[in-house]
Design a protein around this motif. Structure first.
Motif, PDB file in Angstrom:
ATOM      1  N   SER B 153       0.832  -1.205   0.000  1.00  0.00           N
ATOM      2  CA  SER B 153       0.000   0.000   0.000  1.00  0.00           C
ATOM      3  C   SER B 153       0.861   1.247   0.000  1.00  0.00           C
ATOM      4  O   SER B 153       0.588   2.221  -0.704  1.00  0.00           O
ATOM      5  CB  SER B 153      -0.916   0.048   1.232  1.00  0.00           C
ATOM      6  OG  SER B 153      -1.424  -1.212   1.507  1.00  0.00           O
ATOM      7  N   TRP B 157       0.766   4.000  -2.832  1.00  0.00           N
ATOM      8  CA  TRP B 157       0.456   5.373  -2.430  1.00  0.00           C
ATOM      9  C   TRP B 157       1.562   6.320  -2.904  1.00  0.00           C
ATOM     10  O   TRP B 157       1.307   7.386  -3.451  1.00  0.00           O
ATOM     11  CB  TRP B 157       0.304   5.433  -0.900  1.00  0.00           C
ATOM     12  CG  TRP B 157       0.117   6.818  -0.372  1.00  0.00           C
ATOM     13  CD1 TRP B 157      -1.066   7.511  -0.291  1.00  0.00           C
ATOM     14  CD2 TRP B 157       1.130   7.688   0.142  1.00  0.00           C
ATOM     15  NE1 TRP B 157      -0.846   8.756   0.232  1.00  0.00           N
ATOM     16  CE2 TRP B 157       0.491   8.899   0.504  1.00  0.00           C
ATOM     17  CE3 TRP B 157       2.503   7.550   0.317  1.00  0.00           C
ATOM     18  CZ2 TRP B 157       1.202   9.975   1.035  1.00  0.00           C
ATOM     19  CZ3 TRP B 157       3.211   8.617   0.845  1.00  0.00           C
ATOM     20  CH2 TRP B 157       2.554   9.815   1.207  1.00  0.00           C
ATOM     21  N   TYR B 161       0.349   9.228  -5.218  1.00  0.00           N
ATOM     22  CA  TYR B 161       0.013  10.494  -4.561  1.00  0.00           C
ATOM     23  C   TYR B 161       1.181  11.421  -4.250  1.00  0.00           C
ATOM     24  O   TYR B 161       0.977  12.516  -3.772  1.00  0.00           O
ATOM     25  CB  TYR B 161      -0.784  10.221  -3.282  1.00  0.00           C
ATOM     26  CG  TYR B 161      -2.127   9.608  -3.568  1.00  0.00           C
ATOM     27  CD1 TYR B 161      -3.129  10.376  -4.179  1.00  0.00           C
ATOM     28  CD2 TYR B 161      -2.397   8.277  -3.287  1.00  0.00           C
ATOM     29  CE1 TYR B 161      -4.364   9.820  -4.482  1.00  0.00           C
ATOM     30  CE2 TYR B 161      -3.631   7.715  -3.583  1.00  0.00           C
ATOM     31  CZ  TYR B 161      -4.608   8.493  -4.183  1.00  0.00           C
ATOM     32  OH  TYR B 161      -5.825   7.954  -4.490  1.00  0.00           O
TER      33      TYR B 161
END
Ligand SMILES: Nc1ncnc2c1ncn2[C@@H]1O[C@H](COP(=O)(O)OP(=O)(O)O)[C@@H](O)[C@H]1O
Ligand SMILES: [Mg+2]
Lengths: 245, 291, 382
Positions: B153, B157, B161
């Motif tokens: 994750s 991410w 992002y």
């Protein structure tokens, strides 16, 4: 010298043994829109690549705001205030339109575009210039049409808030209506204060919006002068304007 | 029968999580530099072996693990600086040969440092099996799965992002354009090798209490991680994860229901079949746009 | 042109003189040839074997050699590759002109060179486990390690004593493992034991729960694992993980501290056959092997790490060779071979050797000790 933003003197560059630029010298003054015209293969793209530092130069000098930049790395040159919309657009195809624009401001990430608000604001400015990009902001850049990709490439270059904008063949492969639109935006950008060095094969269009122009043949400047004068030049008309619009 | 399957799935997912992490390491470097880094398995080995060494030296486990990660990251940096960077512009085949050479070098160095023995770490939180619905699971399996989920994750991410993550992706789609927006491509390379080495090291540390490690443990893990990345579609991080889990589960089910002797063969046959039907892997792009 | 021929001639004569001188040199020394798997997957065999040979030959030479002659060790690393082994045997015999050969480390390399050993008529003592090396007996071929059949017999005898009749077998993919499996399957019925599960794994596998889940579902009363390297430790841990309470037996392939270290708590209660050298410290003082095993262990561990039974095999092979050389009063190959075959009551690190024309190993089943791991330590089961 003091009034020129970009000054290139005796620049040479080659791909392997083949010399592509041959002691070429040009100058761009602050606030100008200078066109660089010439046939396919003349060395225009190579020149822009040298300015941005992605192409090695073999001799000569490039000064930007009176500072020698020919030995700087590309990211340093971008930080100095020169950004480029490269030939063939070269958008980051899998990334979204918004991310492409965001990356355009990469050089400002620790300066004027540090916060999310600043970034969003800057991107909004680009959307005002190219409203279609706002509509497509979540799409990946690879899915855009040619004209939209060209707008994205210009927008991405503008995100760096450059004092000198290098545009390589922004009209390439676009429908005539779209070419007009792009050129009027370039003109507008220049009027708002961005100095522009515009490379074009479409000489007539380029000359019609430029202040000054250089004609390049096989890596050398063969003619230069005010855009209006060149537009009226018989030799130019024969060589470059015959088969353009 | 159903508790059979559950047990097989537990093993498959545990091993598959590690394959996924190794595959993700492949993906990161491939994305940033178009290099298929066959020394990825050696990152796993170095992470595991140095954690063991630090731990034997009396350093508390958690600090030993962090130090092992740092050692491995340095190795990743060195690989980029001294092997990949000097060969800038070389063909894919050349860089593959370079990374294979680097992996042989790293194995040799490991052999000198650690000898030929196997090493293990104590399990992070005991070895008391936990019973669920007729199957059993070790606390360490849970650690492997849990931390893998966290790592995956975090990586996803990071790429989705953060500006830095996007900048690495930009390098992968177009070096020149990335340079032209002011990204220092060399730095991004270094960063991606470090990131990938760190993932490898963590995978090694997680799995070593279960599978042990030796100087040559990286060969097999590297191969499996590569298969995972190929199966999922090389260059696609989610693909690497799907590929890794699938490979782990296939192997486990193959060993359980058919024969352990054929489990690798079964897994590879399925990979070949998938690649035959979808040459770009399960989640790969049909047409990769690369300039 | 003429000068070229002259140069060639002089080079040739130089080569000849080197060869002649090396042969003269060979007369002053006893040459022991060796081909071991010092690198590669079986390096845990070849590595301590070579160290042992070198260490004892150095020691011997310092003490004056044998029959007044120095001993020279000519060694080649096979990496466990049978093809290389074949080439090395040719080189050892034809080029290096060794008097006797010790090796190879693995059954594969040994069996690959067996035809050449017969052809060259040179005595060879193998350090590999397979029973095929000495059964049927081949004139020039000997071996010192216990066979996998002896290991299986030792284990089954203990199982029978404990009243087990149903046993699950799990084994690895290597030559040792496979041979052990074959011997176990063949031998079980002799001990009234039925093999109710027969699972296998790859030696590089990292998880055997799938196979063990199937064993869990069988009605086995005990589990026997034939394997070496890290895999048996994983099997042991996986058995614990799956909550299987059955007694575990391992083979002599895991008789090392490393196995206990890797398996941790799960190793407690595991039984296995092993050579005396593994438990030299634990042997009773009046044990006939106490002296020889402690001596070897002390020597080896003073210089290297932990002893293993593998290095001990090299020790036994070397000692048997040296005894035979003294017996034969030289290195005449025929006499040497006969002397090796007549080895009697040699108390070695691996057992008491009594060779004969039909038995080119000379060990009895009782040369294995049965061990149980208790609190992470070896204990001899009586
Ligand atoms: N990557 C390259 N390798 C070798 N030659 C090149 C390369 N790129 C361009 N050239 C050559 O350099 C010359 C100038 O090219 P370019 O700068 O692209 O011209 P223009 O942009 O004016 O069309 C041409 O002759 C072209 O063939
Ligand atoms: Mg061009």
């Amino acid at each position: 010298m003091s009034s020129s933003l970009l000054k290139i003197s005796n620049l040479s560059s080659s791909y392997g043994p083949v010399n592509v630029l041959n002691k070429l010298s040009i100058e761009v003054h602050a606030g100008e829109l200078v066109a660089l015209v010439g046939a396919n293969g003349a060395g225009k793209t190579t020149l822009l690549r040298c300015i941005s530092g992605v192409q090695k130069i073999t001799s000569g000098h490039i000064y930007f705001s009176d500072k020698e930049i020919s030995h700087l790395s590309t990211d340093q040159i971008v930080s100095c205030g020169i950004s480029q919309s490269p030939e063939g657009r070269q958008v980051f195809a899998p990334l979204s339109v918004a991310d492409n624009l965001l990356l355009g401001a990469y050089s400002l990430r620790k300066k004027t575009l540090k916060t999310k608000e600043q970034q969003t604001h800057a991107i909004e400015n680009i959307y005002q210039l190219f409203p279609i990009l706002k509509e497509k902001q979540a799409h990946s850049a690879g899915t855009l049409s040619g004209g939209q990709q060209q707008m994205l490439a210009i927008g991405r270059a503008l995100m760096a808030q450059p004092s000198l904008l290098l545009l390589d063949e922004p009209s390439m492969g676009l429908a005539p209506l779209l070419v007009k639109e792009i050129f009027s935006i370039i003109k507008k950008l220049n009027e708002q204060g961005t100095t522009v060095l515009l490379v074009e094969q479409n000489a007539k269009m380029a000359l019609s919006i430029a202040n000054r122009a250089y004609v390049i043949e096989t890596g050398q400047v063969t003619l230069s002068g005010n855009a209006d004068e060149l537009l009226g030049n018989k030799a130019i008309q024969r060589a470059y304007l015959g088969h353009s619009l | 029968m159903s508790d059979y399957i559950l047990q097989f799935l537990i093993s498959g997912i545990t091993v598959g999580s590690i394959y996924a992490l190794v595959g993700l390491g492949f993906t990161i470097i491939y994305n940033a530099s178009d290099v298929v880094n066959f020394a990825q398995g050696e990152f796993v080995m170095i992470g595991a072996m140095s954690a063991v060494s630090f731990s034997i030296a009396g350093i508390p486990l958690i600090i030993a693990i962090i130090m092992a990660m740092m050692v491995t990251v340095l190795v990743g940096f060195a690989l980029n600086q001294f092997a990949i960077k000097p060969a800038k512009g070389a063909s894919v085949v050349t860089t593959i040969i370079i990374t294979i050479g680097a992996s042989i070098f790293l194995r040799g160095a490991a052999l000198l440092i650690w000898g030929k023995d196997f090493y293990s770490l104590p399990a992070f939180s005991g070895e008391q099996p936990i019973h669920i619905a007729g199957a059993t699971i070790l606390p360490q399996n849970l650690w492997v799965m849990g931390i893998s989920v966290l790592l995956v994750s975090a990586v996803l991410w990071f790429f989705k992002y953060t500006l830095l993550g996007k900048a690495i992706l930009a390098c992968s789609c177009n070096h020149t354009a990335a340079q032209m927006v002011g990204i220092n491509v060399g730095k991004m390379m270094l960063l991606s090798y470090g990131l990938s080495a760190m993932l490898g090291a963590l995978a090694g540390v997680l799995i070593v209490p279960i599978t042990f490690s030796s100087y040559d443990a990286g060969i097999m893990l590297g191969l499996k991680g590569f298969s995972a990345a190929i199966l999922g579609g090389i260059g696609n991080p989610i693909g690497a994860i799907v590929g890794g889990l699938l490979l782990g589960i296939l192997e486990s089910l193959g060993a359980g229901f058919i024969s352990s002797g054929y489990k690798d063969a079964i897994a590879f046959a399925i990979i070949l079949f998938v690649l035959f039907v979808r040459p770009s892997g399960l989640l790969g792009h049909e047409h990769q746009e690369r300039v | 042109m003429r000068s070229k021929i002259a140069t060639l001639l002089s080079i040739t004569s130089l080569c000849c003189s080197i060869m002649i001188s090396s042969q003269v040199y060979a007369g002053d020394t006893i040459k022991i040839g060796s081909f071991l798997a010092v690198t590669g997957g079986a390096s845990f065999l070849g590595d301590p074997e070579l160290k042992t040979l070198q260490m004892y030959i150095d020691k011997l030479n310092k003490e004056g050699g044998v029959l007044g002659k120095k001993i020279e060790l000519v060694h080649y690393d096979t990496g466990g590759n049978p093809k290389k082994a074949v080439n090395f045997i040719k080189r050892l015999v034809k080029k290096d002109r060794v008097d006797v050969i010790i090796g190879g480390s693995t059954s594969g390399t040994t069996l690959a060179v067996a035809p050449l050993v017969k052809k060259f008529k040179i005595p060879m003592i193998s350090l590999a486990g397979s029973i095929k090396i000495v059964e049927p007996t081949q004139k020039w071929l000997f071996k010192v390690p216990h066979t996998d059949r002896m290991a299986a017999a030792k284990v089954f005898a203990d199982m029978q004593k404990r009243g087990f009749t149903k046993v699950a077998l799990i084994s690895g993919s290597g030559g040792f493992d496979k041979s052990g499996r074959t011997q176990s399957l063949a031998l079980a019925s002799k001990y009234n034991i039925q093999i109710v599960a027969d699972e296998s794994y790859g030696n590089k596998d990292t998880d055997m729960t799938a196979q063990l889940t199937k064993i869990r579902a069988s009605d086995a009363q005990a589990i026997l694992n034939f394997g070496f390297g890290k895999a048996p430790a994983i099997v042991t841990k996986n058995i614990k993980q799956l909550g299987i309470k059955l007694p575990i037996y391992q083979s002599h392939g895991v008789a090392s501290k490393k196995y206990i270290e890797l398996s941790g708590d799960a190793a407690n209660g595991v039984r296995l056959p092993a050579a005396a050298i593994v438990v030299a410290n634990e042997l009773a003082d009046n044990d006939i092997q106490k002296k020889v095993t402690m001596a070897y262990k002390t020597q080896y561990e003073a210089k290297y790490d932990q002893v293993s039974s593998f290095g001990a095999h090299a020790y036994d092979a070397l000692m048997i060779t040296l005894k035979a050389i003294k017996q034969a009063k030289g290195v005449d190959k025929k006499a040497l071979r006969t002397a090796i075959e007549r080895t009697q009551n040699y108390v070695g690190a691996g057992g008491i050797f009594n060779m004969s024309a039909d038995d080119h190993m000379g060990l009895k089943e009782d040369s294995f000790k049965l061990l149980e791991i208790v609190d992470g330590r070896w204990q001899i089961v009586n």
